[in-house]
Design an enzyme around this catalytic site. Structure first.
Site: not given
Ligand code: ADP
Length: 392
Positions: A13, A92, A180, A207-208, A211, A240, A284, A329, A376
């Site tokens: 990836n 990926r 994603h 999906h948090l 990205g 982003r 965090r 998430g 993934e």
């Protein structure tokens, strides 16, 4: 096949400055043996980390590009492979365009098509393809399989595929692709495996991570995604911007005199949580910071996601399950709590204790609320496994 046993599966990836990898043993369900990454590719002090069971290795590898990073990974993997070869490498690939949805063997013809998509994903696609070329050089006998982040959404409805531009731009590929996809593939299959009655219904997956995006699914199929033409649209992310009035881009050009490179840098690298907080892209750090700017960055993140939950519920015609995944998430009880606050009108009520305990099921209303850790790499490994079986 070698005497030492069947060849192994490597997944790659590749980002602009990092190369994540995992090694799997093939089988009915591939088994992960090790994973890690090289960071700071392109800089003067790249670093490789490798996790194998409880053993962690950290190694400085100096100046590295994708090919030398791959060689360094291979050097560390050698003892683990115990004389076995790499039979297949799964990649990926962020963009499959309109032609590629399902995983595919990366022949020279497919690679040539994927290279034509580089202008559509300039910050991802060139690096993905560089990793493929590096892997072909390192493992000339292995099958190279591409897994496309856009693939999961290719069947979504036309209204979600298009922008309201003159049709010639749609024909040129200016479409809402959505990304994603590997994560949504994994999570939706986990849902179908563990709670088939929910998977058959109306589901939102959030999906948090660094990205971030959301996908609306009906019967396991994507019918809408927050990401669009590029991986910039939709939710605010680590660096982003997410959804932006295109008039802002015109203003940046006309009034600030900014060019494409500067704007791209601003929207991809300096915006989102980092831009709003002036502190960090990392959730965090923001949760711990306690500054008004960090709090506002979190407020905006939460606001945009709640807005999308409402919009997606409307296009789904109701909601049966909300699923969280990705670094934020899966790990931030505070963000999950804030996202679900005051949603009783929808039949969505968080179970505070289950949320704090990070239980797999964290709601007790009509709408089920779940946390499903994404994987993934496993989706890629399964695709390579299937390609190897076809190859015999
Ligand atoms: P990527 O998109 O790069 O794969 P990840 O899915 O690893 O990103 O998510 C990274 C994000 O998850 C960072 O913002 C990080 O701060 C956040 N995160 C990880 N663990 C926690 C936690 N315990 N609490 C809050 N945020 C967390």
């Amino acid at each position: 096949m070698t005497d030492a046993g069947p060849g192994m599966i490597l997944t790659l990836n590749a980002g602009s400055s990092s190369l994540k990898f995992s090694v799997f043993e093939p089988g009915a369900e591939p088994r992960e043996c090790a994973h890690g990454q090289v960071e700071n590719i392109g800089g003067t002090a790249a670093e490789l980390t490798l996790t194998e069971g409880t053993r962690k290795t950290r190694l400085g590898i100096g100046r590295a590009h994708h090919q030398s990073a791959l060689q360094a990974i291979l050097g560390q993997l050698a003892p683990l492979l115990k004389g076995r070869t790499i039979a297949g490498v799964g990649h990926r690939i962020v963009h499959g365009g309109t032609a590629h949805a399902a995983p595919e063997v990366l022949t020279p013809k497919v690679m040539a098509y994927l290279a034509t998509l580089e202008p559509l994903a300039p910050l991802h696609q060139p690096h993905n393809l560089a990793a493929v070329r590096a892997a072909i050089a390192a493992f000339p006998g292995a099958r190279q399989v591409g897994c496309f982040d856009t693939g999961f959404h290719r069947g979504h409805p036309w209204e979600n595929d298009t922008f309201a531009l003159p049709r010639r731009y749609y024909d040129k590929g200016v479409r809402r692709y959505g990304f994603h996809g590997l994560s949504y593939d994994y999570v939706s299959h986990e849902l179908a495996r563990t709670r088939p009655e929910l998977a058959a219904g109306r589901v939102i997956i959030a999906h948090l991570g660094n990205g971030a995006s959301m996908c609306a699914l009906r019967n396991g199929n994507s019918i809408g995604s927050t990401m669009g033409f590029s991986a910039l649209d939709g939710l605010p992310m680590g660096t982003r911007c997410g959804q932006l009035d295109p008039g802002v881009v015109l203003w940046l050009m006309q009034s600030e005199g900014m060019g494409a490179v500067e704007i791209s840098n601003l929207l991809y690298r300096e915006s989102g949580l980092k831009g709003l907080s002036g502190l960090s892209h990392d959730m965090r750090t923001l949760e711990a910071a306690g500054t008004p700017e960090a709090a506002q960055a979190i407020d905006y993140f939460v606001f945009r996601i709640r807005r999308e939950i409402g919009a997606m519920t409307a296009i789904l015609g109701g909601l049966d399950a909300l699923v969280f995944c990705g670094g934020i998430g899966e790990n931030s009880a505070m963000i999950r709590a804030r996202l679900c606050e005051g949603m009783d009108w929808l039949g969505l009520t968080l179970d505070a204790a289950a949320n704090e305990a990070r239980a797999p099921e964290i709601g007790h209303g009509r709408v089920r609320v779940l946390v499903i850790p994404t994987d993934e790499e496993r989706v890629i490994a399964r695709a390579v496994n299937a390609a190897l079986q076809v190859a015999g």
